[in-house]
Every structure is written in C-alpha cells, then in structure tokens.
Design a protein around this motif. Structure first.
Motif: not given
Ligand code: PEP
Ligand code: MN
Length: 357
Positions: A21-30
């Motif tokens: 979840l954290r990584l997906l949101n981080k990816r979305a931010e980028i």
C-alpha cells in the motif's frame, strides 16, 4: 497448532499489504509528478514504449512463483491507474459519487424526490395547446400524480416535424399546472431560454441530445433549480455521471438522473432500456434515479413491464408519456398511453410501490 501458524502467516500478509500500500501510494506520487511535467511540456502522457520496457524488465526479474503473465496483469492495472492519476481532474473527488453519502432527497414544492417514495411523472410528449394540457392535467390531478411533463421545445429528428410551442408552451404549462396544483417539468435546449424557463417551470429537463451540452449544464449548475438530466442515447454511464458532475460542481445539488434507453442494434424497440443503469447509478451516485419508460420503448405494449422492471431494480420513479387522444398527438403518437392504459399501468405498479405518488 495449525491455527497459530495460520495466524502468524496472516499477520505477515498484513505487514506485506501495508508495505504494498505504501509503495503503491509512493509510486502514485511519483507518476503524478511525471504527469505534471508532461502536462507543462505538452507531452502525451501515455507512453506505450516505456510501458513495454517495464513489462520486459519485470519479466526478467521475476523469480516466481507468480507467472510472468500474472505479473503483467497486475502491473497493467497499476499502469492504468497511474495514467489516470496523471490527469489532475481524475484525482478530484466527484461530488455526485456515492462515497459514504446517503440518498439525496430533492424537494420540489412539497414533493420529496428520492426519499423512498416512488414518484410518477406523466404527461404528454409535447404541449400542443391549452385545452389538451388542461384535459391531461385534470386527469393526473384526479389520480394524485404530482408532476406533469410536457415538452415546449421539442428536439425532433426531422426539422419538418412539430418543433413545439416554444416559450408559449412554458406559459401554458405554468397556467395549467397552477390551476391543478401540479408540479411541472419541461425541457430546455438552449442557454438563452434558461432564465425564462426558471420562472415558468419547476423542474428543468436536459434531454438525451443535450446531455453533453456542457455550456447548458454549466449554466444550470449556477442555479439551485431542480434539474432532471437524461442519459444521452450514445453515452456510457461514466460519461453520464461526468455530465451530472458538470451541474453539481457548479453548486446545484438539486439533480435527478434519468435513464431513457440507449441505441443498440435492436430495432423492435426505439431504444434499448439499459436496466442495469439503475442499480449501477444507485450504487455509484447518491442521486435520485428515474427511468423514462416511454422513450426507452417507443411502443406502448411493453411499458408496464418496463415500469415494473425499473421500480423493481431500485428506480426512484418513472416518467411516462400520456395523451387523451394519442392517435392525434403531434409527436410520439405511437408511444403515448391513453387514459385507460395509464390507469391500468398504475394498477400493475402499485404492488411495487409502497408509497406511490
Ligand atoms: C422528452 O422527454 O421529451 C425527450 C425528447 O426525451 P429524450 O431527450 O430522452 O429523447
Ligand atoms: Mn416524446
């Protein structure tokens, strides 16, 4: 013992989910940042070459047990959402969306629409003259139907067909509805008529052909006037919901949606009633949903069945065209019910309506 092990695995899965979840949101931010740069440089956001490269890299890195095919499926979804994240508008929460909102109730006069009662809107396709409308209004009043429809501006396929009485039609609607204490609904087709229509008519209808007339939608958004927005006959539900958002985002919360059939290859009906639109729109939005059974069918014989299906699938109300003498109606003669047919329709739908209005 095995329960303990399962519990441990589940806790590990929870921790992994959290990381994903954290990584997906981080990816979305980028990806959003990439989207902003591309936007400012006017570069196309979808980059199929870059997407294939990523698939190839992932396939090379993959050690299983998930197959490359499954990995590709999962990442395809991730890429799809990343792309929609790049679009700023897609990130804005939609006002019409259900979210955790309860059903919207639109109050028109002293009628509550969407409050659990099934509402019947009936009346002629077009306002033809005062005597015609008076006859129909007096009949509707005797049955307790609260809202009368009547088109003053008729968007017709042929420019030679009856185009409606225009502003005079609005005036007749106002006089007759006042006389019988009925609420009125009539279509507006042009931004220039909105101000006047607001004075004469209780609910403004946007017809199927104007669902995507965004200037008209935006203008109605600036008012608080109740609006019934019909689905375009070639519009997807997503496009329909976006059209509704045009009105609501302008500040007008008094919005009703109406399914009225879509164009398919079928020729035995005028349009194909998309009944699945009703539960989907109830789920996706918090707005009252109507079904116009007359324009969906284009014929009288199946109207009672379509009305029952609409109410059974959760519609807040139906719209039906009626005429005291359909054979001489100036428009849509073949689909308007006469008074007897309308009364038998009401009898067949009463069992489905706890609180029929
Ligand atoms: C109408 O309700 O009068 C009408 C023209 O319907 P639609 O816009 O759904 O074709
Ligand atoms: Mn009609």
């Amino acid at each position: 013992m095995s329960e303990e092990r399962i519990g441990e695995y589940r806790r590990e899965i929870d921790r992994i989910n959290e990381k994903i979840l954290r990584l997906l949101n981080k990816r979305a931010e980028i990806t959003t940042r990439i989207g902003e740069i591309k936007e400012s440089e006017g570069v196309e956001k979808f980059d199929p070459k870059r997407e294939s490269e990523q698939f190839a890299k992932l396939a090379k890195l993959n050690r299983g047990p998930l197959s490359n095919e499954i990995i590709k499926k999962i990442f395809r979804e991730i890429f799809r959402y990343s792309l929609s994240m790049m679009d700023e508008d897609q990130r804005k929460p939609m006002l019409v969306h259900r979210g955790d909102k309860s059903d919207t109730v639109v109050k028109v006069g002293n009628v509550e629409i969407g409050g659990g009662k099934s509402i019947i809107i009936a009346g002629p396709c077009a306002v033809e003259n005062e005597r015609q409308l008076d006859t129909i209004a007096s009949f509707l009043r005797s049955l307790g139907v609260p809202i009368m429809r009547g088109g003053a501006f008729k968007p017709r396929t042929s420019p030679y067909a009856f185009q409606g009485l225009g502003i005079d039609g609005f005036r007749i609607m106002l006089d007759v509805c006042k006389r019988y204490d009925l609420l009125s609904i009539s279509e507006v087709v042009d931004t220039h008529h909105v101000e006047l229509a607001m004075e004469y008519i209780d609910i403004l209808q946007i017809g199927a052909r104007n669902m995507a007339n965004f200037e008209l939608l935006k203008l109605l958004g600036t008012t608080r006037k109740p609006v019934l927005l019909k689905r375009g006959y070639m519009a997807t539900l997503e496009e329909f919901v976006y059209a509704a958002e045009y009105i609501m985002s302008g500040g007008n919360p008094n919005l009703l949606l109406c399914e009225r059939g879509i164009r398919t290859f079928e020729r035995w009906t005028r349009n194909t009633l998309d009944i699945s639109a009703v539960p989907i729109l109830k789920q996706e939005t918090h707005l009252p949903i109507f079904v116009d059974v007359s324009h969906s069918a284009g014929r009288k014989d199946i109207i009672p069945a379509l009305a029952r299906a609409s109410l059974a699938s959760g519609a807040d109300g139906i719209m039906v065209e009626i005429h005291h003498n359909p054979s001489v109606a100036l428009s849509d003669a073949s689909q308007q019910l006469d008074f007897d047919q309308f009364q038998s329709l009401l009898k067949t739908i009463y069992p489905l309506c706890e609180n029929l209005s």
